[in-house]
Design a protein around this motif. Structure first.
Motif, PDB file in Angstrom:
ATOM      1  N   ASN A  82       6.298  13.794  -5.127  1.00 51.56           N
ATOM      2  CA  ASN A  82       7.450  13.830  -4.233  1.00 51.56           C
ATOM      3  C   ASN A  82       7.069  13.275  -2.864  1.00 51.56           C
ATOM      4  O   ASN A  82       5.889  13.260  -2.483  1.00 51.56           O
ATOM      5  CB  ASN A  82       7.963  15.271  -4.070  1.00 51.56           C
ATOM      6  N   ASP A  83       8.075  12.829  -2.131  1.00 48.51           N
ATOM      7  CA  ASP A  83       7.895  12.361  -0.748  1.00 48.51           C
ATOM      8  C   ASP A  83       6.832  11.257  -0.655  1.00 48.51           C
ATOM      9  O   ASP A  83       5.892  11.334   0.143  1.00 48.51           O
ATOM     10  CB  ASP A  83       7.527  13.528   0.179  1.00 48.51           C
ATOM     11  N   THR A  84       6.982  10.269  -1.476  1.00 52.04           N
ATOM     12  CA  THR A  84       6.048   9.135  -1.472  1.00 52.04           C
ATOM     13  C   THR A  84       6.641   7.982  -0.658  1.00 52.04           C
ATOM     14  O   THR A  84       7.807   7.618  -0.838  1.00 52.04           O
ATOM     15  CB  THR A  84       5.777   8.664  -2.910  1.00 52.04           C
ATOM     16  N   ALA A  85       5.821   7.414   0.207  1.00 49.75           N
ATOM     17  CA  ALA A  85       6.240   6.258   1.012  1.00 49.75           C
ATOM     18  C   ALA A  85       5.418   5.042   0.600  1.00 49.75           C
ATOM     19  O   ALA A  85       4.179   5.062   0.636  1.00 49.75           O
ATOM     20  CB  ALA A  85       6.061   6.544   2.497  1.00 49.75           C
ATOM     21  N   TYR A  86       6.118   4.014   0.220  1.00 54.74           N
ATOM     22  CA  TYR A  86       5.530   2.783  -0.310  1.00 54.74           C
ATOM     23  C   TYR A  86       5.769   1.695   0.735  1.00 54.74           C
ATOM     24  O   TYR A  86       6.906   1.429   1.130  1.00 54.74           O
ATOM     25  CB  TYR A  86       6.251   2.465  -1.612  1.00 54.74           C
ATOM     26  N   THR A  87       4.701   1.085   1.245  1.00 55.02           N
ATOM     27  CA  THR A  87       4.860   0.142   2.350  1.00 55.02           C
ATOM     28  C   THR A  87       4.423  -1.256   1.932  1.00 55.02           C
ATOM     29  O   THR A  87       3.547  -1.415   1.080  1.00 55.02           O
ATOM     30  CB  THR A  87       4.015   0.566   3.569  1.00 55.02           C
ATOM     31  N   SER A 121       0.849  -1.192   0.000  1.00 55.62           N
ATOM     32  CA  SER A 121       0.000   0.000   0.000  1.00 55.62           C
ATOM     33  C   SER A 121       0.886   1.245   0.000  1.00 55.62           C
ATOM     34  O   SER A 121       2.108   1.152   0.101  1.00 55.62           O
ATOM     35  CB  SER A 121      -0.926   0.020   1.224  1.00 55.62           C
ATOM     36  N   VAL A 122       0.247   2.379  -0.139  1.00 51.28           N
ATOM     37  CA  VAL A 122       0.945   3.666  -0.116  1.00 51.28           C
ATOM     38  C   VAL A 122       0.602   4.369   1.191  1.00 51.28           C
ATOM     39  O   VAL A 122      -0.576   4.510   1.530  1.00 51.28           O
ATOM     40  CB  VAL A 122       0.531   4.532  -1.318  1.00 51.28           C
ATOM     41  N   ALA A 123       1.622   4.785   1.915  1.00 48.40           N
ATOM     42  CA  ALA A 123       1.382   5.512   3.168  1.00 48.40           C
ATOM     43  C   ALA A 123       1.130   6.994   2.889  1.00 48.40           C
ATOM     44  O   ALA A 123       0.257   7.612   3.499  1.00 48.40           O
ATOM     45  CB  ALA A 123       2.571   5.350   4.107  1.00 48.40           C
ATOM     46  N   THR A 124       1.895   7.538   1.967  1.00 52.81           N
ATOM     47  CA  THR A 124       1.696   8.934   1.586  1.00 52.81           C
ATOM     48  C   THR A 124       2.199   9.141   0.168  1.00 52.81           C
ATOM     49  O   THR A 124       3.151   8.494  -0.261  1.00 52.81           O
ATOM     50  CB  THR A 124       2.441   9.893   2.552  1.00 52.81           C
TER      51      THR A 124
END
Length: 473
Positions: A128-133, A80-83
């Protein structure tokens, strides 16, 4: 693109088998948002496998256009994507008909996707600033990297339409050099280990899985059920299922001190070790049980009947069943009166008939024969169809008979008089002999396994075929 709030939790299937896209309910207000990223109970109810994650990883990406993959890893992932927001691309790199299938989608924090072992995973950040979990169901290790399968991001066959052209994206040097699809060695499936492969059922399992390279066969000399080393030396992460066709079956010897120890060592202690391995690694354990777990005072026996074994052998099998029942992924296959390649009742009766012997055979024990080829087919059916875990009775179908009835059938089918066989009670037959108690009623109710789509052949048909081909054909 604005993230959508308060969506209903739902699933969307994809062209890649086992890859499922999830819409996640995200609740937001002036302070921000909240979501249940992974909720085992709710998601299992929608069909998510109980994949037992053990590690949570996060990939933070500073710039839009960062592109990672395509990596197929030897474990399952829930992503999933956190942000931020990503363009995801997934390619099936497993052996099989779906090899090379592609699925792409844009994901924001309101979506997640389940990726099975062997499916290549890649993503490109769109903000920008994407967090992939991602949650994974095995611990990362340096050794595991040797089991990865890779595909080049620019592969022409997959033809992934990257939103930001790869020439303008941020890629690692390794990702640039990965092979095209035509050069990829597909990831093989996890393996199945068959124990007891030298017994009657084991030989039938060898036959039915003879063309399946993912199946390993272990006879007694190949895997010592009583040795801790045998369990420690095998990399269980590479296995999806174990079929335990090994057992101590010397019913009368089990009543003696040495036999009692051997029965419990193989039928209980070894089974407990297998159960521990299966539980720890998410392996499906198929365990072969027996009509001897019942006292034979009622019948036909249902799967949910309370266990009531009479002798040591039956008690050890019942204890093994109890151990296996605690494993999350298990099939207990309860059978009776097994006939296959090797020494068995039918082969003995055919030999007596050929020599002109007129035997006295027990006529008050009632049940059905279970031909090893049908037990093997039933086990394969359970594993292939992935029906609900639990206990399944599995014998051949047809009218229950006594041992004397079956013996008379053997005589008739081999061209000898039926009346050569004389019926005798169990009590009379074993009078003056040291023998284990036998259940008088061994008939198994077959409705549950039939409801899964498996229809066992009738015992009389299998008996005729068996004798026509020859007992060891």
């Amino acid at each position: 693109m604005m993230m959508e709030f308060s969506k209903r939790l739902k699933t969307t299937t994809t062209p890649i088998p086992g890859v499922v896209l999830y819409d996640l309910p995200v609740h937001g207000d002036n302070r921000g948002w909240f979501k249940e990223n992974w909720q085992r109970e709710k998601m299992m109810a929608l069909g998510l496998p109980d994949f037992s994650p053990v590690q949570n990883n996060i990939s933070f990406n500073e710039k839009a256009g960062t592109t990672r993959g395509i990596h197929a890893e030897p474990w399952d992932k829930f992503i999933s994507v956190a942000t931020g927001r990503i363009f995801g691309a997934w390619v099936d790199l497993r052996e099989g008909e779906s090899f090379g299938a592609v699925f792409t989608a844009e994901l924001d924090p309101s979506q997640a996707i389940f990726i099975p072992r062997g499916v290549g995973n890649a993503f490109q950040t769109l903000e920008n600033d994407t967090a992939y979990t991602y949650l994974v169901n095995d611990h990362w290790s340096a050794d595991a990297q040797g089991q990865y399968t890779f595909l080049n991001l620019a592969d022409e066959t997959a033809a992934i339409a990257w939103p930001i052209p790869l020439a303008d994206a941020e890629l690692s040097d390794k990702d640039k050099t990965h092979p095209r699809l035509a050069e990829v060695s597909p990831m093989p499936p996890k393996k199945t280990l068959i124990l007891g492969a030298d017994g009657q059922l084991g030989k039938a399992l060898r036959a039915i899985y003879s063309d399946d390279t993912s199946v390993e066969f272990a006879a007694r000399a190949d895997f010592d059920l009583g040795s801790d080393t045998a369990y420690a030396d095998r990399n269980w992460k590479n296995y999806s299922s174990i079929i335990n066709a090994a057992a101590y079956t010397a019913v009368d010897d089990a009543e003696k001190p040495a036999g009692r120890n051997a029965a419990w060592a193989i039928n209980v202690t070894a089974v407990a070790k297998l159960a521990k391995v299966a539980s720890a690694h998410g392996i499906t354990l198929v365990h072969v049980s027996s009509d001897y777990v019942f006292d034979g005072t009622m019948g036909p026996h249902r799967e949910d009947e309370a266990l009531s074994p009479l002798g040591v052998y039956g008690q050890s099998k019942a204890a093994g069943d109890a151990v296996v029942s605690l494993i999350p992924k298990h099939y207990i296959v309860r059978t009776s009166w097994v006939i296959g390649k090797g020494n068995n009742f039918v082969k003995t009766m055919a030999s007596l008939a050929a020599r002109g012997v007129a035997p006295a055979v027990v006529n008050d024990q009632i049940g059905r024969l279970s031909f090893a080829e049908d037990i093997a087919a039933g086990i394969k059916h359970l594993l292939d169809s992935k029906v609900a875990y639990g206990v399944y009775n599995l014998s051949n179908d047809g009218e229950p008979q006594s041992w004397a009835d079956i013996a008379a059938d053997v005589y008739e089918l081999t061209g000898h008089p039926r009346d050569s066989v004389t019926g005798v009670s169990t009590a009379k037959y074993f009078e003056g002999k040291q023998a284990a108690p036998r259940p008088l009623e061994s008939t198994l109710e077959l409705g549950k396994i039939k409801a899964t789509g498996f229809k066992p052949a009738t015992a009389d048909k299998r008996l005729a075929d068996y004798l026509e081909k020859g007992a060891d054909a």
